[in-house]
Design a protein around this motif. Structure first.
Motif, PDB file in Angstrom:
ATOM      1  N   PRO A  17      29.444  35.902  33.577  1.00  0.00           N
ATOM      2  CA  PRO A  17      30.827  35.395  34.064  1.00  0.00           C
ATOM      3  C   PRO A  17      32.310  35.696  35.215  1.00  0.00           C
ATOM      4  O   PRO A  17      32.483  35.551  36.338  1.00  0.00           O
ATOM      5  N   ASP A  18      31.653  37.029  34.335  1.00  0.00           N
ATOM      6  CA  ASP A  18      33.370  38.066  35.269  1.00  0.00           C
ATOM      7  C   ASP A  18      32.551  38.774  36.171  1.00  0.00           C
ATOM      8  O   ASP A  18      33.131  39.273  37.469  1.00  0.00           O
ATOM      9  N   VAL A  19      31.237  38.978  36.447  1.00  0.00           N
ATOM     10  CA  VAL A  19      31.076  39.588  38.040  1.00  0.00           C
ATOM     11  C   VAL A  19      31.084  38.366  38.829  1.00  0.00           C
ATOM     12  O   VAL A  19      31.128  38.669  39.930  1.00  0.00           O
ATOM     13  N   LEU A  20      30.831  36.781  38.792  1.00  0.00           N
ATOM     14  CA  LEU A  20      30.985  35.949  39.371  1.00  0.00           C
ATOM     15  C   LEU A  20      31.797  35.568  40.132  1.00  0.00           C
ATOM     16  O   LEU A  20      31.968  34.047  40.879  1.00  0.00           O
ATOM     17  N   GLY A  21      33.326  35.906  39.300  1.00  0.00           N
ATOM     18  CA  GLY A  21      34.029  34.829  39.159  1.00  0.00           C
ATOM     19  C   GLY A  21      35.625  35.675  38.646  1.00  0.00           C
ATOM     20  O   GLY A  21      35.043  36.735  38.040  1.00  0.00           O
ATOM     21  N   PRO A  22      36.671  34.778  38.794  1.00  0.00           N
ATOM     22  CA  PRO A  22      38.038  35.337  38.542  1.00  0.00           C
ATOM     23  C   PRO A  22      37.785  35.372  36.609  1.00  0.00           C
ATOM     24  O   PRO A  22      37.106  34.305  36.437  1.00  0.00           O
ATOM     25  N   GLU A  34      40.106  35.329  34.904  1.00  0.00           N
ATOM     26  CA  GLU A  34      40.578  34.763  33.686  1.00  0.00           C
ATOM     27  C   GLU A  34      39.856  32.863  33.870  1.00  0.00           C
ATOM     28  O   GLU A  34      40.641  31.970  33.178  1.00  0.00           O
ATOM     29  N   ARG A  35      38.939  32.827  34.047  1.00  0.00           N
ATOM     30  CA  ARG A  35      38.581  31.453  34.578  1.00  0.00           C
ATOM     31  C   ARG A  35      37.639  31.300  33.445  1.00  0.00           C
ATOM     32  O   ARG A  35      37.220  30.231  32.778  1.00  0.00           O
ATOM     33  N   SER A  36      37.176  32.593  32.190  1.00  0.00           N
ATOM     34  CA  SER A  36      36.395  32.207  31.790  1.00  0.00           C
ATOM     35  C   SER A  36      36.521  32.965  30.463  1.00  0.00           C
ATOM     36  O   SER A  36      36.863  33.743  30.450  1.00  0.00           O
ATOM     37  N   GLN A  67      36.385  25.645  39.308  1.00  0.00           N
ATOM     38  CA  GLN A  67      36.936  25.410  38.547  1.00  0.00           C
ATOM     39  C   GLN A  67      36.807  24.038  37.211  1.00  0.00           C
ATOM     40  O   GLN A  67      38.174  23.742  36.225  1.00  0.00           O
ATOM     41  N   ILE A  68      35.625  23.908  36.889  1.00  0.00           N
ATOM     42  CA  ILE A  68      35.264  23.167  35.602  1.00  0.00           C
ATOM     43  C   ILE A  68      35.294  24.235  35.025  1.00  0.00           C
ATOM     44  O   ILE A  68      34.913  24.996  34.532  1.00  0.00           O
ATOM     45  N   ASP A  71      39.595  25.553  22.722  1.00  0.00           N
ATOM     46  CA  ASP A  71      40.138  25.877  24.427  1.00  0.00           C
ATOM     47  C   ASP A  71      39.458  25.207  25.094  1.00  0.00           C
ATOM     48  O   ASP A  71      38.238  24.599  25.224  1.00  0.00           O
ATOM     49  N   ARG A  72      40.450  24.610  26.114  1.00  0.00           N
ATOM     50  CA  ARG A  72      39.908  23.447  26.749  1.00  0.00           C
ATOM     51  C   ARG A  72      40.485  23.754  28.071  1.00  0.00           C
ATOM     52  O   ARG A  72      40.103  23.651  29.228  1.00  0.00           O
ATOM     53  N   ASP A  73      41.018  25.915  28.572  1.00  0.00           N
ATOM     54  CA  ASP A  73      41.563  26.055  29.898  1.00  0.00           C
ATOM     55  C   ASP A  73      40.970  27.326  30.730  1.00  0.00           C
ATOM     56  O   ASP A  73      40.481  27.776  31.430  1.00  0.00           O
TER      57      ASP A  73
END
Length: 556
Positions: A494-499, A501-503, A456-457, A524-526
């Motif tokens: 990024p969507d393939v490799l993780g949730p 909502e995190r990217s 979650q970085i 955006d910082r989230d």
């Protein structure tokens, strides 16, 4: 047994004492039990990577920001996967502690044909390989663990290069005494006679020089001498240039900073200031082909005073042991300060005017991209630039104050910076981390984005999609099939490799589209920000265009 202080506890305590708060790696049956201790250890987090090579790259990036790093792999297959990354750390003086989990002492002594071996009963093949790319190595036993752990960790810290610790799986939990003193209680200091002789013989040379200049490089980063370099520059008044491997070691907004030196590929002003200087105070410099325009530097060795971490050399005479910090401090107190105008310093800020960037209609070019990114950067950013298009484009961008610049121009292992970004961001999550990487390099290590999303970085990644190995095309085989790669739908990675909502992902081809993506990234910082930037295949930064021709000639 939980209350017993063990070899594993001793090692983790020492790593923590050196400032390590994360350990990278991949589990394997020869390190699993020790990893249980790592997980339970308060103050150090385990970061599992997609493979051992990526773990080594991540540790390298972590060390460049944090000061030192560690990774753990299993024996044989794991450590050999990591050795390329460790070699890069060795080449570029990055302190990384490589820990390998070994089979039990009995298995080793009996020479059994166990898995992850070559089936010949020998267990030193791989540790022998690591001797070429580490400054200290050890095989831990219960009897030698305390002494050996301290010895190799001190070598890593002082020499700023990797070390290799072999930890048999039946040794980590053996009882051992706690250390009686802190690891870094005994600091390395200069020999006062050598320092006095240095001041007596070198000070007059510098004071008599008509056109002195400071040339600084990456060892200033490794030995945390940035503040001392600035103190020395301001006390003497001399102009300061860096090489690209040490870009950012001196504040590029400072009035004494004159630019990045690239041999005869430099701007006319900086080439003249360096090549015609009658005294070059060279601080932490190693002259390699990638950062000197293919060894095109034109200054004479007779004019150079070499200041390295533990020695100073001038006029074929060496003064040692003398530390870099003490040499700079002592010289700054003796050298006569020069007047800014008398030295005719033209700072980078006065060489070019950084006007407000104007967005134009049309496709994104390399020139406009790097110009726009230079305006996007902020103070204290960490900027990583992958070897090739990104590095040679970013080399010429002015950096804001306290920006850390990370590349790998000496070892030059493509794909390095993406896992390194994981390490740099974990090393200091208060700073904004920005990666510039080409599509060819990205395909080697792309899966480590999944680790970033799991951790979650929230770095910002610019993927330059110019359809293949641009730097290789520029050197040789412009239209050859070996410089082609399969086109990916990069923005979906990024969507393939993780949730999801995190990217936050973008694909841009025009300047207005890039501007919209940058404005979103600013707000955006989230999220992890991923921006695919499409450019023409044959477009390349001017510096890369020139240096690639030098490499091509060098390879004949």
């Amino acid at each position: 047994m939980k209350n017993v202080f063990t070899v594993g506890n001793y090692l983790l305590d020492r790593l923590s004492e050196l400032g390590i708060r994360h350990i990278f790696g991949v589990p394997g049956d020869y390190n699993l039990s020790f990893l249980d201790d790592v997980i339970e250890y308060e103050g150090i987090d385990w970061v599992g990577n997609c493979n051992e090579l990526n773990a080594a790259y991540a540790a390298d990036g972590y060390a460049r920001v944090n000061g030192i790093a560690a990774l753990i792999t299993t024996f044989g297959v794991g450590e050999l996967s990591a050795i390329n990354g460790i070699a890069g750390s060795y080449a570029e003086n990055v302190p990384v502690v490589k820990i390998t989990g070994l089979p039990t002492t009995k298995v080793i002594n009996d020479g059994l044909y166990v898995h992850h071996t070559l089936g010949d009963g020998k267990f030193d093949h791989f540790s022998n390989m690591f001797k070429e790319v580490t400054v200290a190595q050890t095989l831990l036993t219960q009897e030698n663990a305390a002494q050996e752990i301290d010895r190799v960790l001190l070598s890593c810290w002082r020499e700023k290069r990797p070390v290799h610790i072999n930890l048999p799986i039946d040794v980590y939990n053996k009882p051992i005494n706690k250390p009686s003193k802190r690891l870094l209680d005994d600091i390395v200091s200069s020999n006062q006679d050598a320092l006095h002789q240095l001041l007596t013989e070198i000070t007059p040379i510098i004071n008599q020089a008509k056109s002195p200049v400071i040339l600084a490089d990456y060892e200033v980063y490794r030995y945390q001498a940035q503040e001392m370099l600035q103190h020395f520059a301001e006390k003497t008044g001399f102009p300061v240039a860096t090489l690209s491997m040490g870009k950012g070691v001196f504040n590029e907004e400072h009035p004494q900073f004159i630019g990045v030196y690239n041999g005869d590929l430099s701007s006319p002003y900086i080439q003249q200031r360096i090549d015609q200087a009658d005294c070059i105070i060279s601080i932490g410099v190693k002259l390699t082909d990638s950062i000197t325009g293919g060894f095109s530097h034109g200054f004479s060795e007779e004019t150079v005073i070499h200041i390295h971490p533990f020695s100073v050399k001038a006029k074929n005479k060496k003064y040692a042991p003398v530390t870099m910090n003490e040499a700079l401090l002592s010289l700054s107190n003796e050298i006569e300060q020069r007047n800014f105008e008398d030295l005719n310093i033209i700072s980078v800020n006065s060489q070019t005017t950084k006007d407000q960037y104007v967005v134009k209609e049309g496709m994104i070019t390399q020139k406009c991209f790097f110009e726009r990114i230079s305006h996007f950067l902020k103070e204290k950013d960490v900027l990583l630039a992958e070897q090739g298009t990104s590095f040679f484009g970013a080399t010429m961008m002015p950096l804001p104050k306290d920006t850390t610049f990370i590349g790998q121009p000496l070892w030059g292992s493509i794909g390095f910076t993406l896992p390194a970004l994981l390490g740099t961001q974990l090393a200091d999550q208060s700073r904004r981390n920005i990666l510039l990487i080409g599509d060819g390099s990205f395909q080697l290590t792309a899966q480590e984005i999944s680790t970033m999303l799991r951790q979650q970085i929230k770095p910002i990644i610019f993927l330059i999609n110019n359809d293949g190995y641009t730097v290789e095309r520029a050197i040789h085989g412009e239209d050859q099939v070996y410089n082609d790669i399969q086109m990916w739908d990069y923005q979906k990675i990024p969507d393939v490799l993780g949730p999801k909502e995190r990217s936050l992902t973008f694909k841009v081809q025009t300047e207005p589209e890039l501007e919209e993506a940058l404005e979103a990234a600013e707000r955006d910082r989230d999220h992890l920000i991923f921006i695919e930037v499409v450019m023409d295949r044959d477009d390349k930064p001017e510096l890369l265009n020139h240096i690639s021709k030098r490499f091509a000639t060098q390879n004949i």
